[in-house]
Design a protein around this motif. Structure first.
Motif, PDB file in Angstrom:
ATOM      1  N   PRO A 189      36.771  49.047  38.279  1.00 25.68           N
ATOM      2  CA  PRO A 189      37.115  48.327  39.508  1.00 25.68           C
ATOM      3  C   PRO A 189      36.144  47.225  39.896  1.00 25.68           C
ATOM      4  N   SER A 190      34.929  47.230  39.350  1.00 23.60           N
ATOM      5  CA  SER A 190      33.922  46.267  39.784  1.00 23.60           C
ATOM      6  C   SER A 190      33.382  45.493  38.597  1.00 23.60           C
ATOM      7  N   VAL A 191      33.146  44.186  38.813  1.00 24.96           N
ATOM      8  CA  VAL A 191      32.626  43.357  37.744  1.00 24.96           C
ATOM      9  C   VAL A 191      31.214  43.782  37.350  1.00 24.96           C
ATOM     10  N   TYR A 192      30.483  44.405  38.262  1.00 21.33           N
ATOM     11  CA  TYR A 192      29.109  44.799  37.952  1.00 21.33           C
ATOM     12  C   TYR A 192      29.071  45.873  36.862  1.00 21.33           C
ATOM     13  N   TRP A 193      30.149  46.661  36.748  1.00 25.56           N
ATOM     14  CA  TRP A 193      30.237  47.624  35.658  1.00 25.56           C
ATOM     15  C   TRP A 193      30.617  46.943  34.344  1.00 25.56           C
ATOM     16  N   VAL A 198      29.685  34.072  33.214  1.00 22.27           N
ATOM     17  CA  VAL A 198      28.600  35.056  33.198  1.00 22.27           C
ATOM     18  C   VAL A 198      28.946  36.213  32.258  1.00 22.27           C
ATOM     19  N   LEU A 199      30.209  36.664  32.294  1.00 20.90           N
ATOM     20  CA  LEU A 199      30.630  37.741  31.392  1.00 20.90           C
ATOM     21  C   LEU A 199      30.463  37.332  29.933  1.00 20.90           C
ATOM     22  N   LEU A 200      30.813  36.085  29.612  1.00 21.76           N
ATOM     23  CA  LEU A 200      30.626  35.604  28.248  1.00 21.76           C
ATOM     24  C   LEU A 200      29.149  35.531  27.881  1.00 21.76           C
ATOM     25  N   SER A 201      28.314  35.185  28.855  1.00 22.99           N
ATOM     26  CA  SER A 201      26.876  35.148  28.596  1.00 22.99           C
ATOM     27  C   SER A 201      26.343  36.544  28.277  1.00 22.99           C
ATOM     28  N   TRP A 202      26.822  37.556  29.018  1.00 24.84           N
ATOM     29  CA  TRP A 202      26.430  38.934  28.715  1.00 24.84           C
ATOM     30  C   TRP A 202      26.876  39.324  27.311  1.00 24.84           C
ATOM     31  N   LEU A 258      38.207  36.950  40.830  1.00 24.12           N
ATOM     32  CA  LEU A 258      36.915  36.276  40.845  1.00 24.12           C
ATOM     33  C   LEU A 258      37.053  34.895  40.213  1.00 24.12           C
ATOM     34  N   SER A 259      35.983  34.110  40.289  1.00 27.28           N
ATOM     35  CA  SER A 259      36.049  32.703  39.881  1.00 27.28           C
ATOM     36  C   SER A 259      35.694  32.525  38.403  1.00 27.28           C
ATOM     37  N   SER A 260      35.805  31.271  37.969  1.00 22.52           N
ATOM     38  CA  SER A 260      35.474  30.947  36.584  1.00 22.52           C
ATOM     39  C   SER A 260      33.987  31.116  36.302  1.00 22.52           C
ATOM     40  N   ASP A 261      33.162  31.008  37.342  1.00 26.80           N
ATOM     41  CA  ASP A 261      31.729  31.232  37.147  1.00 26.80           C
ATOM     42  C   ASP A 261      31.464  32.651  36.648  1.00 26.80           C
ATOM     43  N   THR A 262      32.174  33.608  37.213  1.00 24.67           N
ATOM     44  CA  THR A 262      32.005  34.996  36.789  1.00 24.67           C
ATOM     45  C   THR A 262      32.458  35.173  35.351  1.00 24.67           C
ATOM     46  N   TYR A 263      33.528  34.477  34.984  1.00 20.21           N
ATOM     47  CA  TYR A 263      33.996  34.522  33.592  1.00 20.21           C
ATOM     48  C   TYR A 263      32.904  34.019  32.651  1.00 20.21           C
ATOM     49  N   VAL A 305      41.854  36.416  32.184  1.00 16.91           N
ATOM     50  CA  VAL A 305      42.934  36.922  33.038  1.00 16.91           C
ATOM     51  C   VAL A 305      42.450  38.119  33.854  1.00 16.91           C
ATOM     52  N   VAL A 306      41.674  38.985  33.232  1.00 16.22           N
ATOM     53  CA  VAL A 306      41.090  40.121  33.970  1.00 16.22           C
ATOM     54  C   VAL A 306      40.227  39.612  35.108  1.00 16.22           C
ATOM     55  N   THR A 307      39.407  38.600  34.823  1.00 15.27           N
ATOM     56  CA  THR A 307      38.504  38.052  35.847  1.00 15.27           C
ATOM     57  C   THR A 307      39.284  37.445  37.011  1.00 15.27           C
TER      58      THR A 307
END
Length: 553
Positions: A319-323, A272-276, A265-270, A257-259
């Motif tokens: 504010p940013s996914v990179y953080w 990637v976050l799980l991969s991290w 942002l898209s499901s791809d970013t979600y 939901v945050v993503t």
């Protein structure tokens, strides 16, 4: 003649994260489990995707998670009892074979085009049943594969196995779905069970010697719950586990939901976050391996909870996914650190006879914390805002740190949970059926008046052990005519249950009993007497009141 000095014994080599791999059976089972876990994550992705393509109902898609989780809620405790009652190797062979057959049938129906959304749900539920029965015995099998001193590292490596599978399983499953079909994913999952089945089949497990009369399932469940009730070290872990899982569930439940809604942002970013997150968990295992014993399990849980305070604040405000990428990486470390600390503490504090039952209760509490927390934080996000729910979760995790005061996680260093085997068999005049009862055991002590305050404190610990191991009542009484004469009693439902008590008493418990007996001042050892309910009579009669007698006249 000059006497040569005794050679200094070589210091014991401290175990590391890789030490469990030096044991060939653990190594083989670990590799097989990685393959099987990858297949499971592939299956999860393919199942959800297939249902999504077969129906327009969002409810049916959501029920896939229910079909996976519900068996764990229904069967965790019975599965733990079963794992303690029968041979664990055979049970593992059954569960692995059962899940392989279910996955194979689903694969065949899917490839033949004969599958529906409801049938996918049904097969997923059957796989969940197999996983629910398999989980407690799989957890407790680890303690048989490696020595006690490296058990913590072995459990950590099991966590690494799950996170490796979480990192690569969905990606492999998604690729097969894209180029082929979900049916091939189900087939690969079925094959993934074969390796685990073969390794477990080759395991030459030592036959267990029966310890007293056999328990039935109901009695075994009661014994497991009673053991936890009277084991402070265990219920402290369960309280802390629930509090941690309840708070950490917000990350798992609201990350998508945050993503999508806050960061747009898209499901791809979600993904990637799980991969991290998975990469952090794997890295955390190696960091813990290097840290060794520098941090206690209690300190690791406190540190992991503190990290999740920051995790939820970051999910609410960054504010940013990179953080968020490094936040997820650190959260993965904290997740593995806390969960392996909980699991290891439970297993190190429990003797073998009740191990699977206690582990199943731990898993049930953990799953309940995740499920209930997801509902609460999700509902709060709907009624207020996403940011409010995440900040409230951070506050919960901060407050949960205070649980370390009333519920500290105790060290298991030096515990000897092997059966004491020192109680002599009671002298009986006739054969007694194991179902006969109840039984009252009385132990008479002579304790000087000056020693009785200290005796009462020591006897209270022994009373807790009696209740933990099967007694329905236990206590200490003083003879009014002879105050130095003290009688300890405990009341057991059946003769068979009392025989099992003989085998449940550990060498650690023996030290508690020895401390009580040191207050005995009589010329002979404390006198032990066994009483059995008179045959074919009521166990305990209830006195009839005067009013009742009047009404009967």
């Amino acid at each position: 003649m000059t006497q040569l000095p005794s050679p200094t014994p070589a210091p014991e080599v401290q175990p590391t994260l890789l030490t469990p791999f030096t044991y060939s059976l653990f190594r083989a089972i670990w590799i097989a489990s990685v393959v099987s876990n990858v297949g499971t994550w592939m299956q999860n992705v393919a199942g959800v995707w297939l249902v999504t393509t077969l129906t327009s109902s969002a409810l049916l898609v959501a029920l896939m998670q229910t079909a996976t989780s519900l068996p764990a809620f229904l069967l965790s405790m019975p599965a733990g009892a079963i794992a303690d009652l029968i041979d664990r190797r055979r049970l593992l062979l059954f569960t692995q074979g059962f899940m392989a057959v279910v996955a194979l049938l689903l694969a065949a129906l899917t490839l033949l085009g004969e599958v529906s959304a409801l049938s996918v749900l049904g097969f997923t539920f059957l796989l969940g049943i197999g996983a629910a029965i398999n989980a407690p015995v799989w957890q407790t099998a680890t303690i048989e594969l490696v020595p006690r001193r490296v058990l913590g590292f072995a459990i950590t490596l099991n966590g690494v196995s799950n996170n490796i599978a979480r990192a690569i399983g969905p990606a492999i499953g998604g690729a097969i779905i894209t180029y082929y079909s979900p049916g091939w994913v189900f087939l690969v999952n079925a094959v993934s069970f074969v390796g685990t089945f073969a390794v477990v089949y080759a395991w030459k497990r030592e036959a267990e010697v029966a310890s007293g009369p056999a328990e039935n399932l109901t009695g075994a469940l009661r014994a497991g719950m009673r053991y936890v009730q009277y084991s402070p070290a265990i219920y402290a872990v369960l309280f802390r586990t629930f509090a941690f899982a309840f708070g950490a569930s917000a990350m798992w439940g609201l990350l998508s939901v945050v993503t999508a809604r806050r960061l747009h942002l898209s499901s791809d970013t979600y993904g990637v976050l799980l991969s991290w997150l998975g990469a952090g968990a794997i890295t955390g295992a190696f960091l813990m391996g290097r840290a060794g014993n520098r941090l206690t399990f209690n300190q690791r849980v406190l540190l992991g909870s503190a990290v999740f305070v920051g995790t939820n604040v970051a999910l609410a405000l960054v504010p940013s996914v990179y953080w968020l990428y490094p936040v997820m990486f650190i959260s993965g470390i904290a997740w593995l650190m806390a969960m392996t600390s909980f699991s290891t503490t439970v297993q190190l504090h429990v003797p073998k006879w009740v191990q699977a039952r206690v582990v199943s209760m731990y898993m049930l509490v953990f799953q309940a914390g995740l499920a209930l927390g997801s509902m609460v934080w999700g509902e709060l996000a709907d009624r207020t805002t996403l940011e409010t729910a995440l900040l409230a979760t951070a506050a919960w995790m901060l407050l949960s740190l205070l649980l370390a005061i009333p519920f500290p996680m105790r060290s298991a260093e030096g515990l000897n949970l092997e059966p004491a085997g020192h109680w002599p068999a009671p002298t009986v005049a006739t054969d007694i059926d194991p179902d006969d009862g109840p039984v009252v055991v009385m132990i008479e002590y002579e304790v000087a008046l000056a020693d009785q305050p200290a005796f009462r404190v020591a006897a209270a610990q022994l009373t807790r052990l009696r209740l933990r191991d099967g007694s329905l009542r236990a206590g200490v009484f003083t003879d009014l005519a002879q105050p130095t004469r003290i009688t300890e009693f405990f009341y057991v439902a059946t003769w068979g249950e009392h025989q099992r008590q003989h085998h449940r008493f550990t060498k650690e418990d023996q030290a508690v009993e020895a401390h009580v007996r040191q207050f005995h001042a009589g010329p002979e050892p404390p006198r032990v007497t066994h009483f059995l309910a008179f045959p074919r009579s009521g166990n305990v009669e209830m006195a009839t009141s005067y009013e009742t007698m009047e009404s009967l006249q």
